[in-house]
Design a protein around this motif. Structure first.
Motif, PDB file in Angstrom:
ATOM      1  N   SER A   5       0.901  -1.170  -0.033  1.00 18.95           N
ATOM      2  CA  SER A   5      -0.154   0.187   0.288  1.00 18.95           C
ATOM      3  C   SER A   5       1.010   1.490   0.071  1.00 18.95           C
ATOM      4  CB  SER A   5      -1.229   0.091   1.360  1.00 18.95           C
ATOM      5  OG  SER A   5      -1.757  -0.858   1.102  1.00 18.95           O
ATOM      6  N   ILE A   6       1.709   0.914   0.393  1.00 21.07           N
ATOM      7  CA  ILE A   6       2.871   2.919   0.609  1.00 21.07           C
ATOM      8  C   ILE A   6       3.807   2.408  -0.511  1.00 21.07           C
ATOM      9  CG2 ILE A   6       4.440   3.931   2.095  1.00 21.07           C
ATOM     10  CD1 ILE A   6       2.870   1.647   4.609  1.00 21.07           C
ATOM     11  N   GLY A   7       4.307   1.481  -0.466  1.00 20.53           N
ATOM     12  CA  GLY A   7       4.710   1.456  -1.442  1.00 20.53           C
ATOM     13  C   GLY A   7       6.276   1.951  -1.070  1.00 20.53           C
ATOM     14  N   ALA A   8       7.447   1.987  -2.199  1.00 18.33           N
ATOM     15  CA  ALA A   8       9.165   1.958  -1.991  1.00 18.33           C
ATOM     16  C   ALA A   8       9.683   3.279  -1.640  1.00 18.33           C
ATOM     17  CB  ALA A   8       9.859   0.789  -3.042  1.00 18.33           C
ATOM     18  N   ASP A   9       8.766   4.140  -1.280  1.00 12.02           N
ATOM     19  CA  ASP A   9       9.084   5.555  -0.762  1.00 12.02           C
ATOM     20  C   ASP A   9       9.994   5.351   0.462  1.00 12.02           C
ATOM     21  OD1 ASP A   9       9.752   8.194   0.494  1.00 12.02           O
ATOM     22  OD2 ASP A   9       7.859   9.053  -0.538  1.00 12.02           O
ATOM     23  N   LEU A  10      11.073   4.656   0.748  1.00 13.48           N
ATOM     24  CA  LEU A  10      11.621   5.028   2.175  1.00 13.48           C
ATOM     25  C   LEU A  10      11.172   5.734   3.252  1.00 13.48           C
ATOM     26  CD1 LEU A  10      14.708   2.810   1.656  1.00 13.48           C
ATOM     27  CD2 LEU A  10      12.111   2.105   1.372  1.00 13.48           C
ATOM     28  N   ILE A  16     -14.906 -13.239  -7.700  1.00 17.00           N
ATOM     29  CA  ILE A  16     -15.204 -11.793  -8.313  1.00 17.00           C
ATOM     30  C   ILE A  16     -16.129 -11.575  -8.131  1.00 17.00           C
ATOM     31  CG2 ILE A  16     -17.001 -12.111 -10.418  1.00 17.00           C
ATOM     32  CD1 ILE A  16     -16.130 -14.885 -11.703  1.00 17.00           C
ATOM     33  N   LEU A  17     -17.001 -11.892  -6.527  1.00 15.74           N
ATOM     34  CA  LEU A  17     -17.877 -10.530  -7.050  1.00 15.74           C
ATOM     35  C   LEU A  17     -17.532  -9.675  -5.540  1.00 15.74           C
ATOM     36  CD1 LEU A  17     -20.872  -9.733  -5.240  1.00 15.74           C
ATOM     37  CD2 LEU A  17     -20.304 -11.685  -3.451  1.00 15.74           C
ATOM     38  N   LYS A  18     -15.734 -10.239  -4.688  1.00 20.92           N
ATOM     39  CA  LYS A  18     -15.013  -8.989  -3.837  1.00 20.92           C
ATOM     40  C   LYS A  18     -13.907  -8.396  -4.818  1.00 20.92           C
ATOM     41  CE  LYS A  18     -11.875  -9.201  -0.503  1.00 20.92           C
ATOM     42  NZ  LYS A  18     -10.647 -10.155   0.739  1.00 20.92           N
ATOM     43  N   ALA A  19     -13.660  -9.475  -5.914  1.00 22.50           N
ATOM     44  CA  ALA A  19     -12.979  -8.073  -6.677  1.00 22.50           C
ATOM     45  C   ALA A  19     -13.954  -7.265  -7.191  1.00 22.50           C
ATOM     46  CB  ALA A  19     -12.041  -8.666  -7.792  1.00 22.50           C
ATOM     47  N   ASN A  20     -14.581  -7.342  -8.032  1.00 27.74           N
ATOM     48  CA  ASN A  20     -15.603  -6.097  -8.747  1.00 27.74           C
ATOM     49  C   ASN A  20     -15.958  -4.924  -7.446  1.00 27.74           C
ATOM     50  OD1 ASN A  20     -15.510  -7.649 -11.271  1.00 27.74           O
ATOM     51  ND2 ASN A  20     -17.390  -8.319 -10.831  1.00 27.74           N
ATOM     52  N   THR A  21     -16.341  -5.206  -6.335  1.00 32.71           N
ATOM     53  CA  THR A  21     -16.740  -4.762  -5.467  1.00 32.71           C
ATOM     54  C   THR A  21     -15.127  -3.705  -5.323  1.00 32.71           C
ATOM     55  OG1 THR A  21     -17.980  -6.266  -4.609  1.00 32.71           O
ATOM     56  CG2 THR A  21     -17.172  -4.435  -2.955  1.00 32.71           C
ATOM     57  N   ILE A  22     -14.457  -4.622  -4.751  1.00 31.11           N
ATOM     58  CA  ILE A  22     -13.012  -2.741  -4.490  1.00 31.11           C
ATOM     59  C   ILE A  22     -12.338  -2.514  -6.469  1.00 31.11           C
ATOM     60  CG2 ILE A  22     -10.747  -3.558  -4.172  1.00 31.11           C
ATOM     61  CD1 ILE A  22     -10.808  -6.178  -2.651  1.00 31.11           C
ATOM     62  N   VAL A  23     -12.890  -3.226  -7.218  1.00 31.62           N
ATOM     63  CA  VAL A  23     -12.750  -2.327  -8.343  1.00 31.62           C
ATOM     64  C   VAL A  23     -13.901  -1.544  -8.698  1.00 31.62           C
ATOM     65  CG1 VAL A  23     -12.379  -2.227 -10.589  1.00 31.62           C
ATOM     66  CG2 VAL A  23     -11.700  -4.277  -9.641  1.00 31.62           C
ATOM     67  N   LYS A  24     -14.622  -1.753  -7.987  1.00 28.38           N
ATOM     68  CA  LYS A  24     -15.759   0.012  -8.067  1.00 28.38           C
ATOM     69  C   LYS A  24     -15.413   0.463  -7.633  1.00 28.38           C
ATOM     70  CE  LYS A  24     -21.032   0.177  -7.847  1.00 28.38           C
ATOM     71  NZ  LYS A  24     -22.240  -0.026  -7.474  1.00 28.38           N
ATOM     72  N   ASN A  25     -15.122   0.057  -6.113  1.00 26.73           N
ATOM     73  CA  ASN A  25     -14.732   1.332  -5.140  1.00 26.73           C
ATOM     74  C   ASN A  25     -13.581   1.675  -5.853  1.00 26.73           C
ATOM     75  OD1 ASN A  25     -12.845   2.127  -2.632  1.00 26.73           O
ATOM     76  ND2 ASN A  25     -14.719   1.727  -1.659  1.00 26.73           N
ATOM     77  N   PHE A  26     -12.467   1.658  -6.167  1.00 31.12           N
ATOM     78  CA  PHE A  26     -11.655   2.067  -6.518  1.00 31.12           C
ATOM     79  C   PHE A  26     -11.543   3.450  -8.061  1.00 31.12           C
ATOM     80  CE2 PHE A  26      -8.081  -1.243  -6.013  1.00 31.12           C
ATOM     81  CZ  PHE A  26      -7.886  -1.204  -4.498  1.00 31.12           C
ATOM     82  N   PRO A  53     -10.564   7.738  -7.496  1.00 27.03           N
ATOM     83  CA  PRO A  53      -9.045   7.167  -8.674  1.00 27.03           C
ATOM     84  C   PRO A  53      -8.089   8.029  -7.916  1.00 27.03           C
ATOM     85  CG  PRO A  53     -10.849   8.815  -9.882  1.00 27.03           C
ATOM     86  CD  PRO A  53     -12.333   8.260  -8.276  1.00 27.03           C
ATOM     87  N   LYS A  54      -8.400   8.922  -6.852  1.00 27.02           N
ATOM     88  CA  LYS A  54      -7.200  10.228  -6.744  1.00 27.02           C
ATOM     89  C   LYS A  54      -6.169   8.791  -5.659  1.00 27.02           C
ATOM     90  CE  LYS A  54      -8.477  14.988  -7.804  1.00 27.02           C
ATOM     91  NZ  LYS A  54      -8.612  16.445  -7.134  1.00 27.02           N
ATOM     92  N   GLN A  55      -7.541   8.077  -4.919  1.00 29.10           N
ATOM     93  CA  GLN A  55      -6.872   7.459  -3.091  1.00 29.10           C
ATOM     94  C   GLN A  55      -6.739   6.299  -4.130  1.00 29.10           C
ATOM     95  OE1 GLN A  55      -9.960   9.232  -3.246  1.00 29.10           O
ATOM     96  NE2 GLN A  55      -8.983  10.961  -2.276  1.00 29.10           N
ATOM     97  N   ASN A  56      -7.067   5.534  -5.267  1.00 26.68           N
ATOM     98  CA  ASN A  56      -6.383   4.453  -5.729  1.00 26.68           C
ATOM     99  C   ASN A  56      -5.684   4.713  -7.676  1.00 26.68           C
ATOM    100  OD1 ASN A  56      -7.637   3.109  -3.549  1.00 26.68           O
ATOM    101  ND2 ASN A  56      -8.807   3.885  -4.052  1.00 26.68           N
ATOM    102  N   PRO A  57      -3.998   5.360  -7.191  1.00 20.93           N
ATOM    103  CA  PRO A  57      -3.575   5.721  -8.097  1.00 20.93           C
ATOM    104  C   PRO A  57      -4.276   3.820  -9.406  1.00 20.93           C
ATOM    105  CG  PRO A  57      -2.439   5.840  -7.526  1.00 20.93           C
ATOM    106  CD  PRO A  57      -4.000   5.515  -6.669  1.00 20.93           C
ATOM    107  N   ILE A  58      -3.967   3.598 -11.067  1.00 23.34           N
ATOM    108  CA  ILE A  58      -3.089   2.189 -11.142  1.00 23.34           C
ATOM    109  C   ILE A  58      -2.579   2.116 -11.612  1.00 23.34           C
ATOM    110  CG2 ILE A  58      -3.724   3.820 -13.514  1.00 23.34           C
ATOM    111  CD1 ILE A  58      -6.115   1.187 -14.603  1.00 23.34           C
ATOM    112  N   ILE A  59      -1.303   2.981 -11.733  1.00 26.87           N
ATOM    113  CA  ILE A  59      -0.374   2.287 -12.244  1.00 26.87           C
ATOM    114  C   ILE A  59      -0.003   1.251 -10.709  1.00 26.87           C
ATOM    115  CG2 ILE A  59       1.934   3.147 -12.445  1.00 26.87           C
ATOM    116  CD1 ILE A  59       0.576   3.639 -14.797  1.00 26.87           C
TER     117      ILE A  59
END
Length: 343
Positions: A175-180, A230-240, A244-250
């Protein structure tokens, strides 16, 4: 030869033991390790009283700073202190750095001269090859690879004598990434926020105190996909898609691409025990269990097609062959292809 990134702890240990070198040339593309060493030198070698006459911190971006002026300062003698400390920040902007070779022939033994060079220096330069010959330290700070991040986070908690479960470590890494610098800040924030005396930090605590949604995050999306939920994945993607600003795609695409790239390697690993898979893939034993699950749900041909779909989605997210689809639509289409790919 420049020291490897993991040697920053060795350098710090020597400094804490009072083993000082005349020159520290800290360079590289990862600012965190450079900052840690430089900050220790700046704040711990001399007392506050001694710093007034014996410590100089300069920024090489200032117009009046040159290599010769730094050398002249380094040649000075300490007053009422055992050492003189000279620190050059943003040293990559320093003019005429080649002149450093003259100082390296006979560095002042009572001066600790530190350069924070915030990129990789040209290794062919004579001043680079002469630093270690002069008894100094040449340190290259390299960006840490994604598969090393969980270990880095775990070590931060070990240093604070705090237990944390592997799933919580992986959640922070994903979730945080490699920004140490950001990783360290979030670890410190978490340690302050959890109740005193907490024996083990859990993923639920990470979600609560670091501000990562327990239900809607990259880690949970990856888990839903490899379980073909499938249900859970689609629910998360819908939230993303709705945020979009809180969940950038890259970063999401990077996580999925790394997961399925590792899955392709997993097929060819003969010894599929957790420990061996972890060693082969450069991941934690906890994370290695995901690949046993993924391998049951996706075969090799599917994995190859999925990697192609992720590359296509990455290109579309960057505007290549994409006229109008936004990031949410791109992610929805990708996850649909992954979960509905026929064997």
């Amino acid at each position: 030869m420049a020291k490897e990134t993991n040697d920053y702890r060795t350098i710090l240990a020597d400094l804490k033991d009072g083993i000082y070198k005349p020159v520290y040339f800290l360079m590289g593309e990862e600012p965190y390790f450079i900052d840690v060493i430089r900050d220790y030198i700046e704040h711990n070698i001399l007392s506050e009283e001694e710093k007034s006459f014996n410590q100089e911190v300069v920024y090489a971006s200032d117009a009046n700073v040159s290599t010769l002026s730094v050398i002249n300062s380094a040649k000075g003698f300490p007053m009422g202190a055992p050492y003189r400390v000279v620190i050059v920040k943003e040293a990559q902007n320093l003019r005429d750095l080649d002149n450093l070779v003259h100082y390296l022939k006979n560095p002042q033994p009572t001066t600790i001269l530190c350069f924070a060079f915030m990129k990789k220096a040209d290794g062919r330069k004579k001043y680079i090859t002469d630093i270690e010959k002069s008894g100094g330290v040449l340190f290259e700070s390299k960006p840490i690879r994604d598969n090393m991040l969980p270990s880095f986070i775990t070590n931060l908690f070990i240093e604070k004598q705090q237990q944390i479960e592997p799933k919580a470590v992986q959640l922070m890494a994903d979730s945080i990434g490699a920004d140490l610098h950001k990783v360290v800040n979030e670890v410190n924030k978490l340690l302050i926020s959890v109740p005193k005396g907490t024996p083990t930090i859990t993923s639920e605590m990470v979600s609560q105190y670091v501000g990562i949604s327990k239900q809607y995050n990259m880690f949970e999306l990856k888990t839903a996909i490899i379980n073909r939920d499938i249900l859970k994945a689609n629910t998360i993607v819908k939230n993303f898609a709705a945020n979009p600003k809180q969940n950038p795609i890259i970063p999401i695409l990077t996580l999925l691409f790394n997961t399925f790239s590792n899955l392709m390697v997993y097929y060819y690993i003969q010894d599929k025990s957790d420990g061996n898979v972890a060693r082969e893939l450069g991941i934690s034993p906890y994370a290695s269990r995901d690949y046993a699950t993924a391998a049951r749900n996706f075969n090799g041909w599917q994995t190859m097609r999925i990697l192609s779909e992720i590359r296509r989605a990455d290109a579309a997210a960057k505007g290549i062959e994409n006229a109008s689809a936004n990031d949410g639509e791109i992610l929805k289409e990708l996850v649909f292809h992954i979960l509905h790919d026929k064997k």
